[in-house]
Scaffold this active site. Structure first.
Site: not given
Ligand code: SAH
Length: 213
Positions: A61
């Site tokens: 992000s």
């Molecule tokens: N917080 C992260 C960025 C997250 S991007 C950072 O600091 O880099 C969003 C993430 O949510 C992705 O890696 C994706 O795989 C995950 N995601 C999406 N749906 C999900 C679910 N149902 N359970 C767990 N993770 C999920």
């Protein structure tokens, strides 16, 4: 002053400009080097205030959004925090300096493994990262003082609301992935939930089920 110091000063300046004013949050974001969580050709852009691609088609992000979400979460040193969406691990690392314990889950095993390696290298021993479908919550460790969802859901997921302690706070982007999303702060009261809309955001979608890698 090295170029790196200058970049980091710019980084903190930009956070302040976006409204990240909480001293503990700023200190944590100054301490955790975003460069540790971005790989390959994007590493040199780690201090820019922009989201960047990571593995599995996901994104780390924008720092200002990490700062504003962390600030809205109002984490105290005694708190047990759950993050849904480990991604690069950057948000979890920032939280680990503010909370007692951080649980973070991602549906992609590869992202969890890579983030774990970075946590180990940096000695962030109070983070537990697990491969799991976070839309179902994380019952093994519930309830939580704070929950942060870093992928957009169409509604705040019911299982996560149920795992929030009374007085607890959840921050979650809500809206369809192809439309405007709003960052919502949910506070669990004695009798129900209060909802505050914070700002417009753009996140990858929360997808039910496990990822393919
Ligand atoms: N917080 C992260 C960025 C997250 S991007 C950072 O600091 O880099 C969003 C993430 O949510 C992705 O890696 C994706 O795989 C995950 N995601 C999406 N749906 C999900 C679910 N149902 N359970 C767990 N993770 C999920």
């Amino acid at each position: 002053m090295t170029l790196k110091d200058e970049q980091r000063m710019q980084f903190v300046f930009s956070l302040r400009q976006h409204g990240v004013t909480d001293a503990r949050v700023l200190e944590a974001m100054e301490t955790i080097d975003r460069g540790d969580f971005v790989k390959g050709i994007f590493a040199e852009r780690a201090y820019e205030d922009t989201p960047l691609p990571i593995a599995c088609g996901q994104t780390i992000s924008q720092p200002a959004i990490v700062g504003l979400m962390t600030q809205a979460l109002a984490v105290a040193p005694r708190h047990k925090v759950l993050e849904i969406g480990t991604g690069s691990g950057y948000q979890a690392a920032v939280l680990s300096l503010l909370a007692r314990r951080v649980y973070t889950v991602d549906r992609h095993g590869r992202l969890v493994r890579e983030a774990q390696e970075v946590f180990e290298r940096l000695g962030l021993a109070n983070i537990t990262a697990m491969t799991s479908d976070g839309s179902r919550g994380f019952p093994e460790q519930a309830p939580f003082d704070r929950i942060i969802v870093t992928a957009a859901a169409e509604d705040p997921p019911g299982p996560l609301l149920a795992e929030l302690k009374t007085g607890g706070i959840m921050v979650v982007p809500v809206g369809r992935s192809d439309a405007v999303q709003v960052l919502i702060k949910v506070t669990r009261t004695e009798t129900g939930f209060d909802y505050d809309e914070l700002l417009q955001v753009r996140f990858v979608p929360l997808i039910e089920g496990m990822g393919d890698g």
